[in-house]
Enzyme design. Structure first.
Site, PDB file in Angstrom:
ATOM      1  N   GLU A   1      -6.268   7.014  -0.809  1.00  7.16           N
ATOM      2  CA  GLU A   1      -6.234   5.901  -0.212  1.00  7.16           C
ATOM      3  C   GLU A   1      -6.891   4.776  -0.821  1.00  7.16           C
ATOM      4  O   GLU A   1      -6.353   3.725  -0.458  1.00  7.16           O
ATOM      5  CB  GLU A   1      -6.756   6.137   1.365  1.00  7.16           C
TER       6      GLU A   1
ATOM      7  N   HIS B   1       0.712  -1.297   0.082  1.00  5.74           N
ATOM      8  CA  HIS B   1       0.028   0.050   0.123  1.00  5.74           C
ATOM      9  C   HIS B   1       1.030   1.427   0.112  1.00  5.74           C
ATOM     10  O   HIS B   1       0.526   2.058  -0.822  1.00  5.74           O
ATOM     11  CB  HIS B   1      -0.783   0.091   1.186  1.00  5.74           C
ATOM     12  N   GLU B   2       1.834   1.342   0.933  1.00  2.00           N
ATOM     13  CA  GLU B   2       2.646   2.465   1.074  1.00  2.00           C
ATOM     14  C   GLU B   2       3.403   2.600  -0.225  1.00  2.00           C
ATOM     15  O   GLU B   2       3.735   3.934  -0.833  1.00  2.00           O
ATOM     16  CB  GLU B   2       3.766   2.385   2.006  1.00  2.00           C
TER      17      GLU B   2
ATOM     18  N   HIS C   1       1.450   4.335  -2.969  1.00  2.00           N
ATOM     19  CA  HIS C   1       1.634   5.829  -2.730  1.00  2.00           C
ATOM     20  C   HIS C   1       2.903   6.354  -3.526  1.00  2.00           C
ATOM     21  O   HIS C   1       2.667   7.387  -4.128  1.00  2.00           O
ATOM     22  CB  HIS C   1       1.430   6.074  -1.267  1.00  2.00           C
TER      23      HIS C   1
END
Length: 290
Positions: free
Chosen positions: A208, A138-139, A142
């Protein structure tokens, strides 16, 4: 699933940046009503923006007490991030760890080559291997979407406007001829701060969702990230309040925000965990039928 550009995210980023640019012009015009000349305003804001752009990663890590760690210190963490970076077609970011009981993670850095991924010791103790992979992916999503750079630039105007609202009465000192202009500048700055605050949070909530989807594509395992989100969210209630207060200012960068009451949820930088988990489950069903 194949990684595809998120045009919804890109469109929202462009719209948000355009609206913030309009606010920026209004803000500059309001500041000219103070004793500060236009040249001084432009130079000061330019230096501030450059400092924020080039040092935002170091400031984010410092504010969380996160320190870069070597492969010798955290071999498994480094190995996992390196493997996921290869799967995401990204340069391996720097790896940092913050000694905090709050189970969380965030990415920072002005570019894909300058990125850093930080996790807390609370997160490492809380999640199993698959859940941790989901969070790290997930990071990295980003980073791949360049969210950190966009949010850093977008937050610049909000930061400056807030500083003027808080310290604007110092501008002009005791020179009475411009006191009215100073109050107008403070009032406009307050409006600009509120508007940019709302715009940034609207963009942050959508990014997100995009990072959740991107992280699931990187690992091919949406259920692992969904499980991690539920685990982290459930642990937040058991973290001491003083620990939560210390880290609340980093909400926009965390995988799970630290909420406080109704207003905190209303203006949260993240969607609800339930909504994110539901979307991940829908994505898992898509993968199964693909």
């Amino acid at each position: 699933m194949e990684w595809k550009p998120d045009w919804g995210l890109r469109g929202r980023m462009l719209l948000t940046m355009f609206l913030l640019f309009v606010l920026y012009i209004v803000f500059i015009a309001a500041l000219t009503l103070t004793d500060l000349g236009l040249t001084t305003i432009v130079v000061v804001m330019g230096l501030f923006s450059l400092g924020q752009f080039f040092f935002s990663d170091k400031l984010a890590l410092y504010s969380m007490g996160a320190k870069e760690v070597s492969e010798e210190q955290y071999p498994q963490l480094h190995a996992t991030i390196e493997r996921l970076s290869q799967q995401a077609d990204l340069p391996k970011p720097r790896v940092a760890v913050a000694d905090s009981r709050v189970p969380n993670a965030f990415a920072t850095g002005r570019s894909q080559k300058n990125a850093a991924v930080a996790v807390t010791t609370g997160l490492l103790r809380t999640l199993d291997e698959e859940e941790l992979e989901g969070v790290l992916a997930h990071e990295l999503a980003h980073v791949k979407n360049r969210d950190v750079m966009v949010m850093t630039v977008a937050s610049f105007l909000s930061t400056i406007a807030f500083l003027v609202v808080r310290w604007g009465w110092w501008f002009g000192g005791g020179r009475n001829r411009n006191n009215g202009g100073v109050f107008v500048a403070i009032a406009v700055s307050l409006v600009v701060w509120i508007a940019s605050f709302v715009l940034i949070r609207a963009l942050s909530r959508y990014r997100e969702y995009a990072a959740d989807r991107g992280g699931a594509v990187i690992t091919g395992n949406p259920s692992a990230l969904a499980s991690a989100l539920l685990t982290i969210d459930g642990r937040m209630d058991r973290v001491p309040k003083e620990d939560l207060r210390e880290t609340a200012e980093m909400n926009a960068f965390f995988i799970i925000p630290i909420r406080s009451g109704f207003i905190g949820k209303l203006f949260s930088t993240h969607p609800s965990t339930e909504s994110r988990v539901e979307r991940l489950r829908e994505l898992e069903r898509e993968m199964e039928t693909a």
